[in-house]
Design a protein around this motif. Structure first.
Motif, PDB file in Angstrom:
ATOM      1  N   VAL B   5     114.674  71.516  29.130  1.00  9.24           N
ATOM      2  CA  VAL B   5     115.710  70.787  28.393  1.00  9.24           C
ATOM      3  C   VAL B   5     115.165  70.490  26.998  1.00  9.24           C
ATOM      4  O   VAL B   5     114.044  70.001  26.854  1.00  9.24           O
ATOM      5  CB  VAL B   5     116.083  69.463  29.103  1.00  9.24           C
ATOM      6  CG1 VAL B   5     117.056  68.652  28.259  1.00  9.24           C
ATOM      7  CG2 VAL B   5     116.677  69.743  30.478  1.00  9.24           C
ATOM      8  N   THR B  18     120.711  63.511  25.176  1.00  7.46           N
ATOM      9  CA  THR B  18     119.587  64.109  25.909  1.00  7.46           C
ATOM     10  C   THR B  18     119.597  63.650  27.365  1.00  7.46           C
ATOM     11  O   THR B  18     119.298  64.422  28.277  1.00  7.46           O
ATOM     12  CB  THR B  18     118.249  63.698  25.244  1.00  7.46           C
ATOM     13  OG1 THR B  18     118.325  64.002  23.851  1.00  7.46           O
ATOM     14  CG2 THR B  18     117.075  64.419  25.855  1.00  7.46           C
ATOM     15  N   THR B  21     122.080  65.514  29.330  1.00  4.60           N
ATOM     16  CA  THR B  21     121.664  66.906  29.508  1.00  4.60           C
ATOM     17  C   THR B  21     120.655  67.020  30.654  1.00  4.60           C
ATOM     18  O   THR B  21     120.720  67.948  31.465  1.00  4.60           O
ATOM     19  CB  THR B  21     121.082  67.454  28.183  1.00  4.60           C
ATOM     20  OG1 THR B  21     122.028  67.203  27.141  1.00  4.60           O
ATOM     21  CG2 THR B  21     120.818  68.936  28.263  1.00  4.60           C
ATOM     22  N   VAL B  22     119.765  66.031  30.747  1.00  2.00           N
ATOM     23  CA  VAL B  22     118.833  66.017  31.878  1.00  2.00           C
ATOM     24  C   VAL B  22     119.611  65.853  33.188  1.00  2.00           C
ATOM     25  O   VAL B  22     119.291  66.475  34.208  1.00  2.00           O
ATOM     26  CB  VAL B  22     117.782  64.892  31.712  1.00  2.00           C
ATOM     27  CG1 VAL B  22     116.939  64.737  32.978  1.00  2.00           C
ATOM     28  CG2 VAL B  22     116.892  65.178  30.507  1.00  2.00           C
ATOM     29  N   ALA B  25     120.815  69.102  34.239  1.00  2.00           N
ATOM     30  CA  ALA B  25     119.691  69.891  34.767  1.00  2.00           C
ATOM     31  C   ALA B  25     119.407  69.500  36.213  1.00  2.00           C
ATOM     32  O   ALA B  25     119.125  70.354  37.057  1.00  2.00           O
ATOM     33  CB  ALA B  25     118.450  69.685  33.899  1.00  2.00           C
ATOM     34  N   ILE B  32     112.096  69.920  36.096  1.00  2.00           N
ATOM     35  CA  ILE B  32     112.678  69.763  34.759  1.00  2.00           C
ATOM     36  C   ILE B  32     111.605  69.411  33.730  1.00  2.00           C
ATOM     37  O   ILE B  32     110.893  68.414  33.884  1.00  2.00           O
ATOM     38  CB  ILE B  32     113.781  68.675  34.765  1.00  2.00           C
ATOM     39  CG1 ILE B  32     114.883  69.040  35.763  1.00  2.00           C
ATOM     40  CG2 ILE B  32     114.368  68.501  33.362  1.00  2.00           C
ATOM     41  CD1 ILE B  32     115.916  67.953  35.980  1.00  2.00           C
ATOM     42  N   LEU B  34     110.903  68.654  29.630  1.00  2.00           N
ATOM     43  CA  LEU B  34     111.631  68.248  28.429  1.00  2.00           C
ATOM     44  C   LEU B  34     110.791  68.627  27.217  1.00  2.00           C
ATOM     45  O   LEU B  34     109.611  68.282  27.145  1.00  2.00           O
ATOM     46  CB  LEU B  34     111.849  66.728  28.491  1.00  2.00           C
ATOM     47  CG  LEU B  34     112.918  66.098  27.629  1.00  2.00           C
ATOM     48  CD1 LEU B  34     114.270  66.739  27.860  1.00  2.00           C
ATOM     49  CD2 LEU B  34     113.020  64.601  27.946  1.00  2.00           C
ATOM     50  N   HIS B  86     116.395  78.318  33.241  1.00  2.00           N
ATOM     51  CA  HIS B  86     117.487  77.727  32.456  1.00  2.00           C
ATOM     52  C   HIS B  86     116.910  77.018  31.233  1.00  2.00           C
ATOM     53  O   HIS B  86     115.866  76.374  31.331  1.00  2.00           O
ATOM     54  CB  HIS B  86     118.244  76.671  33.276  1.00  2.00           C
ATOM     55  CG  HIS B  86     118.924  77.202  34.498  1.00  2.00           C
ATOM     56  ND1 HIS B  86     118.240  77.558  35.628  1.00  2.00           N
ATOM     57  CD2 HIS B  86     120.236  77.436  34.763  1.00  2.00           C
ATOM     58  CE1 HIS B  86     119.108  77.983  36.553  1.00  2.00           C
ATOM     59  NE2 HIS B  86     120.324  77.923  36.053  1.00  2.00           N
ATOM     60  N   LEU B  88     118.388  74.279  28.474  1.00  2.00           N
ATOM     61  CA  LEU B  88     119.559  73.428  28.230  1.00  2.00           C
ATOM     62  C   LEU B  88     119.398  72.617  26.948  1.00  2.00           C
ATOM     63  O   LEU B  88     118.304  72.136  26.647  1.00  2.00           O
ATOM     64  CB  LEU B  88     119.741  72.448  29.400  1.00  2.00           C
ATOM     65  CG  LEU B  88     120.606  72.874  30.592  1.00  2.00           C
ATOM     66  CD1 LEU B  88     120.054  74.135  31.235  1.00  2.00           C
ATOM     67  CD2 LEU B  88     120.704  71.753  31.617  1.00  2.00           C
ATOM     68  N   ALA B  89     120.498  72.439  26.248  1.00  2.00           N
ATOM     69  CA  ALA B  89     120.522  71.550  25.090  1.00  2.00           C
ATOM     70  C   ALA B  89     121.841  70.794  25.128  1.00  2.00           C
ATOM     71  O   ALA B  89     122.816  71.257  25.726  1.00  2.00           O
ATOM     72  CB  ALA B  89     120.406  72.358  23.796  1.00  2.00           C
ATOM     73  N   THR B 146     124.688  74.833  26.807  1.00  2.00           N
ATOM     74  CA  THR B 146     124.835  73.517  26.190  1.00  2.00           C
ATOM     75  C   THR B 146     125.708  72.657  27.104  1.00  2.00           C
ATOM     76  O   THR B 146     126.571  73.176  27.814  1.00  2.00           O
ATOM     77  CB  THR B 146     125.443  73.567  24.769  1.00  2.00           C
ATOM     78  OG1 THR B 146     126.739  74.161  24.841  1.00  2.00           O
ATOM     79  CG2 THR B 146     124.558  74.363  23.818  1.00  2.00           C
ATOM     80  N   SER B 149     128.220  65.992  27.030  1.00  2.00           N
ATOM     81  CA  SER B 149     127.583  64.773  27.545  1.00  2.00           C
ATOM     82  C   SER B 149     128.554  63.898  28.332  1.00  2.00           C
ATOM     83  O   SER B 149     128.161  63.260  29.305  1.00  2.00           O
ATOM     84  CB  SER B 149     126.947  63.984  26.406  1.00  2.00           C
ATOM     85  OG  SER B 149     127.933  63.627  25.480  1.00  2.00           O
TER      86      SER B 149
END
Ligand SMILES: Cc1cc2nc3c(=O)[nH]c(=O)nc-3n(C[C@H](O)[C@H](O)[C@H](O)COP(=O)(O)OP(=O)(O)OC[C@H]3O[C@@H](n4cnc5c(N)ncnc54)[C@H](O)[C@@H]3O)c2cc1C
Ligand SMILES: Nc1ncnc2c1ncn2[C@@H]1O[C@H](COP(=O)(O)O)[C@@H](O)[C@H]1O
Lengths: 249, 309
Positions: B5, B18, B21-22, B25, B32, B34, B86, B88-89, B146, B149
């Motif tokens: 992430v 953020t 986004t976690v 994930a 995960i 970061l 993966h 992710l942002a 992406t 949120s």
């Protein structure tokens, strides 16, 4: 310098699309199609740069079905000098479009590609950034102001917290945000002139690009509908409802 | 399988997106990590280590990550991409600027603004300004994604993940930030606010916008938003814009004042829990999504509302 402007044919922004009953997609039969609004802004910006004597040629490119010719004619009516149609019936995804544009950049050698920040059908917001990456060019996305001078672009960008200004070397990719400019209306004489401007057609295979989709759409569904609300008579009733029914204040 | 992430931060603190986004994930499942790339960003890295679900924080601290340019961050992510299934942002202007660049260099599709995770390779995302939801399956080795949120609840901060420092990639020197004007506000951030008061062209001027809506926002502890028309007319800065091409919000309460409710505006706010519309036109489309609609002149209604709440 040459400017390349990718223009996408999309459902007109005034149309509220309907999901097909069988969940395979949205119903595009007899729906009005137009140039993606962000791409109109991109063409307008390129044409202004030509009018200002900074650009020498504006080339519009559209990738998709034969009807994208109309989109290219619109671009030429706004002021693009010529059009290139990359014709295919394959449903193109941003990576494929970026690769097609990469091949055209190799051929046309533009100093700047101005594209829209997002197509309003797939809402992907990817193609410009992908092209910049493939070309190893700098990028300035979501532009609200572009100044070209001394082999550089100075671009003001609309970001979540406000605005920022980047200086990037050319060649580069710039993607347009809504407030970059207000596109002109194509006048009838210009629409007539556009019909005579050159329009070349190529196929993805001619450019050596594999456009096979990487994402498969398994289904398309209607979003949950909001249940119909009520009309309140006055402020007192509104406040009462918000406090005692919805309990949000 | 591990997920990378990319943290959005300002070198001192994480941006709220953020945390969502976690959370996305976590739905995918797996280890995960970061990534915090910045300059003198140890405070942001410390904060990153507190996020639940994160097993490792990777920090790249170098002057050329100060401004988070896409060119430099992409080079860093590509150099560290091996082993991740993966990447992710957040689907913020930061993440949207960056993620496609990474995807293209990995030769994979990017999946934009997911709102749901069906499985490790299948995701839900809105298309056509949210008028349709597509379920898409990726055939790529690495999924670059992406995350919207508002669709994922932020993770808590009760963790103490390990922090590793990684070497920076070379400076690409392709892009220089010369200016950044961030809108200063004491109010909550639009993306994270519980209540949003949003104004449209109906307000008539920037002055009206401020004199009418600010007292209401102050009383409710709300963030301020706007339609595109209000931004275009110069009432408020661009970062107030809510909609398909502005910010996507989903507060507990969204109060739309003098906004007609164009498709593009609805795309940004129709997931709000409770929607209030104040508009003098009884046929304004905003009423079709409003839980409580008040057909009235805003110049009388808004001051009365300020007095009543
Ligand atoms: C590509 C594209 C992207 C776009 N993206 C966005 C986006 O992200 N966000 C967005 O908001 N728009 C977006 N738009 C613009 C959108 O289509 C609309 O034009 C815009 O949302 C209209 O803003 P508005 O409702 O403030 O103005 P208007 O549509 O002009 O509505 C003003 C409303 O105020 C009401 N009113 C006037 N006076 C009073 C009064 N005294 N009391 C009460 N009510 C009053 C009127 O009845 C009217 O309903 C986009 C458009 C395009 C083409
Ligand atoms: N099929 C296409 N033909 C021409 N240009 C395209 C096409 N698809 C995307 N683009 C360009 O890329 C921009 C962003 O599109 P997207 O990444 O799909 O949101 C658009 O605004 C266009 O400028």
């Amino acid at each position: 310098m040459k400017i390349l402007v990718p223009v996408k044919r999309v459902v007109d922004y005034n149309v509220k699309v309907r999901v097909k009953a069988d969940g395979t997609g949205v119903d595009l039969a007899n729906v009005k199609m137009s140039m993606n609004p962000f791409d109109e802004i991109a063409i307008e910006e390129a044409v202004r740069l030509k009018e200002a004597g900074i650009a020498t040629e504006v080339i519009a490119v559209s990738c998709g079905v034969a009807a994208c010719q109309e989109t290219l004619r619109t671009a030429m009516a706004i002021g693009a000098d010529r059009g290139i149609l990359v014709e295919t019936d394959v449903d193109l995804q941003p990576l494929a479009v970026a690769k097609l544009l990469q091949a055209l950049c190799a051929k046309e050698q533009p100093q700047i590609v101005i594209c829209g920040k997002q197509a309003i059908d797939d809402d992907a917001n990817q193609t410009g950034q992908m092209l910049a990456a493939l070309q190893n060019w700098p990028q300035a996305t979501f532009a609200s102001k572009v100044v070209l001078a001394n082999g550089k672009a100075t671009v003001t960008r609309e970001i979540d917290g406000g605005l920022e200004t980047l200086e990037i070397s050319l060649p580069a990719v710039v993607s347009t945000d809504l407030r970059l400019n207000e596109p002109r209306y194509a006048t009838l004489p210009n629409i007539m002139k556009a019909k005579k401007k050159p329009l070349d057609t190529v196929k993805p295979a001619d450019l050596g690009v594999d456009v096979t989709p990487r994402l498969t759409t398994l289904k398309v569904a209607e979003p949950a509908k909001r249940s119909a609300g009520i009309r309140v008579a006055d402020v007192a009733e509104l406040v009462n409802k918000l406090k005692n029914e919805a309990k949000v204040i | 399988m591990a997920i990378l992430v990319i943290a959005e931060h300002d070198n001192t603190a994480l941006k709220a997106a953020t945390l969502n986004t976690v959370a996305a994930a976590q739905k995918i499942g797996g280890d995960i990590h970061l990534l915090v790339a910045g300059s003198n960003c140890s405070a942001a890295a410390q904060e990153a280590a507190t996020l639940n679900g994160v097993s490792l924080v990777k920090v790249a601290d170098a002057a050329h990550y100060q401004n988070q340019t896409a060119e430099n961050l992409t080079a860093l992510v590509i150099a560290n991409a091996a082993g991740y299934s993966h990447i992710l942002a957040p689907a913020t202007t930061f993440g949207k600027n960056l993620a496609p660049r990474i995807a293209a260099l990995l030769d994979v599709a990017q999946i934009s603004e997911i709102t749901g995770v069906e499985s490790a390779d299948t995701f839900v995302r809105p298309i056509y300004a949210g008028n349709a939801l597509a379920t898409v399956k990726s055939a790529d080795q690495t999924k670059v994604i992406t995350v919207r949120s508002t669709a994922f609840d932020a993770v808590n901060r009760e963790n103490a993940a390990k922090i590793d420092s990684i070497s920076p990639a070379a400076d690409t020197a392709q892009s220089t930030l010369t200016n950044r004007e961030l809108t200063k506000s004491e109010r909550p951030e639009l993306g994270a606010a519980k209540i949003i008061v949003s104004g449209g062209r109906g307000l008539g001027s920037g002055e009206n916008y401020h004199t009418l809506l600010e007292p209401l926002a102050d009383k409710l502890g709300a963030a301020l938003g706007a339609s595109r028309a209000a931004v275009d007319a110069g009432f408020v800065p661009n970062d107030y814009q809510v909609g398909q091409t502005g910010k996507i919000v989903a507060p507990q309460l969204y109060i739309a004042v003098g906004i007609s409710g164009a498709i593009q505006h609805l795309a940004g706010m129709k997931e709000s829990k409770v929607i209030v519309a104040i508009n003098k036109d009884p046929d304004a489309p905003i009423f079709q999504v409003a839980d409580y609609g008040l057909v009235a002149d805003l110049f009388e209604t808004v001051p009365a509302l300020v007095a009543a709440v």
